[in-house]
Design a protein around this motif. Structure first.
Motif, PDB file in Angstrom:
ATOM      1  N   VAL A 175      45.527  73.315 -35.952  1.00 46.14           N
ATOM      2  CA  VAL A 175      44.968  72.508 -34.859  1.00 46.14           C
ATOM      3  C   VAL A 175      44.909  73.329 -33.579  1.00 46.14           C
ATOM      4  CG1 VAL A 175      45.316  70.435 -33.449  1.00 46.14           C
ATOM      5  CG2 VAL A 175      45.800  70.373 -35.909  1.00 46.14           C
ATOM      6  N   ARG A 197      47.886  62.771 -32.247  1.00 46.00           N
ATOM      7  CA  ARG A 197      47.244  61.895 -33.236  1.00 46.00           C
ATOM      8  C   ARG A 197      47.147  62.576 -34.587  1.00 46.00           C
ATOM      9  NH1 ARG A 197      43.606  60.971 -28.999  1.00 46.00           N
ATOM     10  NH2 ARG A 197      42.100  62.336 -30.019  1.00 46.00           N
ATOM     11  N   GLU A 198      46.687  63.820 -34.591  1.00 41.33           N
ATOM     12  CA  GLU A 198      46.375  64.483 -35.847  1.00 41.33           C
ATOM     13  C   GLU A 198      47.616  65.016 -36.558  1.00 41.33           C
ATOM     14  OE1 GLU A 198      43.496  68.077 -37.574  1.00 41.33           O
ATOM     15  OE2 GLU A 198      43.248  67.315 -35.530  1.00 41.33           O
ATOM     16  N   HIS A 255      50.641  61.938 -36.142  1.00 38.70           N
ATOM     17  CA  HIS A 255      50.177  60.583 -36.458  1.00 38.70           C
ATOM     18  C   HIS A 255      50.553  59.596 -35.356  1.00 38.70           C
ATOM     19  CE1 HIS A 255      49.003  60.808 -40.945  1.00 38.70           C
ATOM     20  NE2 HIS A 255      48.808  61.962 -40.357  1.00 38.70           N
TER      21      HIS A 255
END
Length: 495
Positions: A365, A299-300, A303
């Motif tokens: 991340v 997700r981060e 995307h």
């Protein structure tokens, strides 16, 4: 590092979001093409280097193989116009095209193919298809246009493998110069390489001139996502391969460009150096995997443009098994495993990042996730040349990397490969799978291979990305799916 906040602050990006049109370069676009890639190849011989970036440029353009892998993954003829397989599945016979010449005028015949295969075999692990070539017991010229390969054991994947970049055919007179001055049978010749760009010029003597509609192509190498965006918006690029997901939304609303998205064979992972303690302890490797939230990473960083994986296989592979549940996201279990292994926290490790958008965005991340379980990460950003000379030579702790080659699980049978995994059990499974003839047994062993890698937590697999390209409208022939990462300029055209 480039973050979403940084990218969104760029004036050019903000202008595009507000509806200001992209600038279009002046001049005709009907016979030339500019392709932007993140990684620059250090050499140009795909048979003797592990860098997949080489094949992106020269495969199908300068060099060709006996077979061709289509966008749907099927195998078709190329330098070999046909082939046959013996009843015992141990002998392949390839009938060569009679009209093939190299750029220097040399002819392609069976003797050249025999030389090229024997050379690739002699390279050993310097060739990424080492396991495939090691399985060739003998190669001989039946006649001037027929080559026979005799295998130690059956290999239904052989025609596919011979269509990959490490299996391109080189001529004995020019093979030694292939890394710097490539001479192939493809529709393009290397013309110049100033400032890091690679230019290809249409070869007028190509055997099928009517098929080639692009006269000149430039490969431009830009690792920085900010500059990639600028190059596209200024109209200096016709195709941007593997665009940073943070920029995709800006291009989707463009009147000049479109976004193509498809599947890939890529495996995104945190590679682990098994030669270094305590990473040689399976509990530590399992802890690393438990600490990483794959879905959050997708997700981060991507995307949402990717799928979670739990082994060195992707959903498009035959007999694929989703093994993300073997070591799911579970920070508490990660802490338990670290304590069981006797690790005093914080455990300090380096995470080496190549200059690609997924790594530059994904490194922080991963660092945050590992920090939460007691592993302190130092992010080390390197050039691609430094990654190849450092990480790929075994000098690293962890590295966030994308392996793009299809079905490349045989790398785990090589203890001298860069992450140093040494498992006799795994090597036995691969050997059994290679020798299996019964389809049911073949599939069962393939699933066991996947599970063994996952259970051993050899690396911390995270994602397989969507293959995303930003393409100028009007450019046709650009693939959406990439079973093999190759940019076949000869298949592209304006119209």
């Amino acid at each position: 590092m480039i973050s979403r906040r940084t990218l969104l602050s760029l004036p050019l990006v903000a202008a595009a979001a507000a509806g200001v049109p992209f600038r279009v370069a002046a001049g005709p676009r009907d016979r030339s093409l500019v392709i932007c890639l993140s990684l620059q190849p250090e050499a140009l011989d795909p048979t003797s280097s592990a860098a997949a970036a080489i094949g992106e440029v020269v495969h199908a353009n300068v060099f060709e193989g006996l077979t061709r892998i289509e966008e749907n993954g099927r195998v078709g003829p190329l330098l070999a116009r046909s082939w046959s397989l013996s009843d015992d599945q141990l002998r392949y016979r390839f009938q060569l095209r009679p009209d093939v010449r190299f750029h220097d005028g040399s002819s392609l015949d069976a003797a050249v193919v025999v030389y090229s295969i024997e050379r690739a075999k002699a390279l050993g692990h310097a060739n990424k298809l080492a396991a495939t070539f090691a399985n060739i017991a003998a190669v001989r010229a039946v006649d001037a246009q027929t080559v026979e390969l005799v295998l130690h054991h059956a290999d239904a994947f052989l025609p596919f493998r011979l269509g990959e970049p490490p299996a391109v055919i080189l001529h004995p007179d020019s093979a030694a110069r292939a890394a710097r001055a490539p001479i192939g049978t493809g529709p393009y010749r290397l013309t110049r390489r100033p400032g890091g760009d690679i230019d290809l010029q249409r070869w007028e003597a190509f055997r099928e001139p009517e098929r080639i509609r692009i006269d000149q192509a430039t490969f431009r190498f830009i690792p920085d996502p900010e500059r990639q965006v600028q190059e596209v918006m200024e109209g200096r690029v016709d195709m941007l391969f593997r665009a940073a997901p943070t920029s995709i939304g800006r291009f989707e609303a463009s009147r000049e460009y479109e976004v193509l998205s498809g599947s890939s064979s890529g495996k995104g992972m945190v590679a682990i150096n098994h030669r270094r303690a305590p990473l040689n302890d399976v509990r530590i490797r399992r802890a690393l995997t438990h600490a990483i939230d794959r879905e959050a990473f997708i997700r981060e960083v991507l995307h949402g443009r990717g799928r979670a994986i739990g082994s060195h296989f992707v959903p498009t592979d035959p007999n694929y098994v989703n093994l993300t549940a073997v070591h799911p996201y579970d920070p508490e279990q990660a802490r338990v495993l670290l304590r069981e292994a006797g690790v005093r926290t914080p455990l300090e490790l380096d995470l080496t990042l190549p200059p690609t958008p997924y790594a530059l965005a994904g490194g922080p991340v991963i660092a945050r996730a590992l920090q939460a379980v007691g592993i302190r990460i130092r992010l080390v950003r390197v050039s691609w040349a430094e990654w190849m000379s450092g990480v790929f030579q075994g000098r690293f702790d962890l590295s966030l990397i994308l392996h793009v080659e299809p079905l490349d699980y045989a790398i785990y049978t090589q203890p001298d490969y860069y992450f140093g995994y040494d498992s006799p059990v795994f090597r036995s499974l691969v050997a059994q799978h290679a020798a299996a003839v019964n389809p049911r047994q073949h599939g069962r062993l393939f699933r066991q291979i996947q599970r063994h890698l996952a259970n051993d937590a050899v690396n911390a697999w995270i994602f397989t990305p969507e293959s995303i390209s930003v393409v100028r409208k009007g450019l046709n022939g650009v693939p959406m799916d990439y079973p093999v990462v190759t940019h076949d300029v000869g298949a592209m055209y304006w119209g």
